[in-house]
Motif scaffolding. Structure first.
Motif, mmCIF file in Angstrom:
data_model
loop_
_atom_site.group_PDB
_atom_site.id
_atom_site.type_symbol
_atom_site.label_atom_id
_atom_site.label_comp_id
_atom_site.label_asym_id
_atom_site.label_seq_id
_atom_site.Cartn_x
_atom_site.Cartn_y
_atom_site.Cartn_z
ATOM 1 N N PRO A 157 -12.407 1.209 4.978
ATOM 2 C CA PRO A 157 -13.647 1.550 5.681
ATOM 3 C C PRO A 157 -13.472 2.659 6.709
ATOM 4 O O PRO A 157 -14.436 3.372 7.012
ATOM 5 C CB PRO A 157 -14.069 0.235 6.341
ATOM 6 N N PHE A 158 -12.271 2.805 7.241
ATOM 7 C CA PHE A 158 -12.096 3.831 8.275
ATOM 8 C C PHE A 158 -12.146 5.228 7.662
ATOM 9 O O PHE A 158 -12.874 6.103 8.135
ATOM 10 C CB PHE A 158 -10.800 3.583 9.067
ATOM 11 N N GLU A 183 -12.255 5.304 -0.634
ATOM 12 C CA GLU A 183 -12.328 5.626 0.798
ATOM 13 C C GLU A 183 -12.758 7.056 1.067
ATOM 14 O O GLU A 183 -12.493 7.582 2.148
ATOM 15 C CB GLU A 183 -11.009 5.267 1.503
ATOM 16 N N ARG A 216 0.893 -1.163 0.000
ATOM 17 C CA ARG A 216 0.000 0.000 0.000
ATOM 18 C C ARG A 216 0.929 1.209 0.000
ATOM 19 O O ARG A 216 1.661 1.453 0.962
ATOM 20 C CB ARG A 216 -0.905 -0.012 1.232
ATOM 21 N N PHE A 237 -10.044 -3.563 3.516
ATOM 22 C CA PHE A 237 -9.341 -3.671 4.794
ATOM 23 C C PHE A 237 -10.370 -3.925 5.885
ATOM 24 O O PHE A 237 -11.383 -3.216 5.957
ATOM 25 C CB PHE A 237 -8.591 -2.364 5.084
HETATM 26 C C1 3PY Z 1 -8.945 2.751 5.844
HETATM 27 O O1 3PY Z 1 -9.753 2.023 6.425
HETATM 28 O O2 3PY Z 1 -9.160 3.938 5.570
HETATM 29 C C2 3PY Z 1 -7.657 2.218 5.442
HETATM 30 O O3 3PY Z 1 -6.972 2.854 4.671
HETATM 31 C C3 3PY Z 1 -7.186 0.940 6.039
HETATM 32 O O4 3PY Z 1 -5.819 0.939 6.241
#
Ligand code: 3PY
Ligand code: MG
Length: 248
Positions: free
Chosen positions: A166-167, A142, A66, A207
């Motif tokens: 997901p975060f 994201e 990553r 993730f």
């Molecule tokens: C997220 O969940 O934003 C990620 O990038 C996980 O590492």
């Protein structure tokens, strides 16, 4: 509703920037491993060392990186080191996605600069076409903007998968990871990403960072989920040992 197939794969996520830790994760035989050079401690030398070490691990599996960003110099350097794939954070538009895949492919598919340094890892490049076919490019979805453009992003030539963070996605949408994972309505964020990936013939990756979340993502139709991290395993193991000691 259970959409998953038994073939959904489980990845390990490494943040610690340590080749020995990556070898320990590989010993458990996950389906793939990610070295996190965005938020983890991996830099150029530790990525190179971990990739070299993992080539000699028994039961070799794909090792992805990553990257901290989607610039051609970052992507080219990591691929020259022999990464099997790249996961590129914060992709927000189809235009950005096209620039990323172009940077990962040699001409005529793209504009990656030729550097035969994977010879250092003992694997010669046989042809540019073979090298292009071997590289997997995963585009991270994201943000709210990425979700808006997800169908066009998924249609990017040369992409292997969409990869949900997901975060960040929950933060960008003003919700929580738990609420995101709970929502399986067809127009909810995670089902929309899975659907966009599958419609375009891509894998839906993501993730999870914990087995419970990983199983839920598999239920939602994800094909590949990073289910555990080196840091969380250490924290859980240490917490269990301390608790056992204090309770005994
Ligand atoms: C997220 O969940 O934003 C990620 O990038 C996980 O590492
Ligand atoms: Mg993120």
């Amino acid at each position: 509703m259970t959409l998953h197939t038994e073939s959904a794969s489980l990845g390990a996520w490494s943040s610690l920037g340590e080749p020995h830790v990556v070898l320990s994760l590989l010993a458990a035989r996950p389906d793939w491993v990610v070295l996190d050079a965005q938020h983890g401690a991996f830099d150029g030398s530790s990525v190179r060392a971990a990739l070299l070490a993992s080539r000699h691990a028994p039961g070799r599996v794909p090792v992805w990186v990553r990257t901290p960003d989607g610039s051609p110099s970052t992507l080219g350097a990591v691929l020259d080191m022999g990464a099997d794939g790249v996961i590129v954070p914060m992709v927000e538009s189809a235009e950005q996605a096209r620039a990323i895949t172009a940077a990962c492919m040699y001409p005529p598919q793209g504009s990656r600069s030729f550097g035969p340094s994977t010879l250092l890892s003992g694997e010669a490049i046989t042809s540019m076409a073979d090298a292009n076919a071997a590289v997997a490019v995963s585009l991270m979805i994201e943000t709210a903007a990425a979700l808006e453009d997800v169908q066009r992003i998924a249609a990017t030539d040369g992409a292997e998968s969409l990869f949900v963070g997901p975060f960040d996605l929950a933060a960008s949408l003003g919700t929580t990871v738990d609420a995101l994972l709970a929502d399986d309505a067809p127009d909810a964020p995670l089902p929309r990403v899975v659907e966009a990936a599958h419609t375009a013939g891509l894998r839906a990756r993501g993730f999870a960072g914990g087995l419970e979340r990983a199983l839920r993502m598999r239920e939602l139709g994800f094909d590949a989920v990073a289910g555990f991290t080196d840091t969380s395993l250490i924290q859980a193991g240490a917490a269990a040992a301390v608790a056992q000691w204090r309770e005994a």
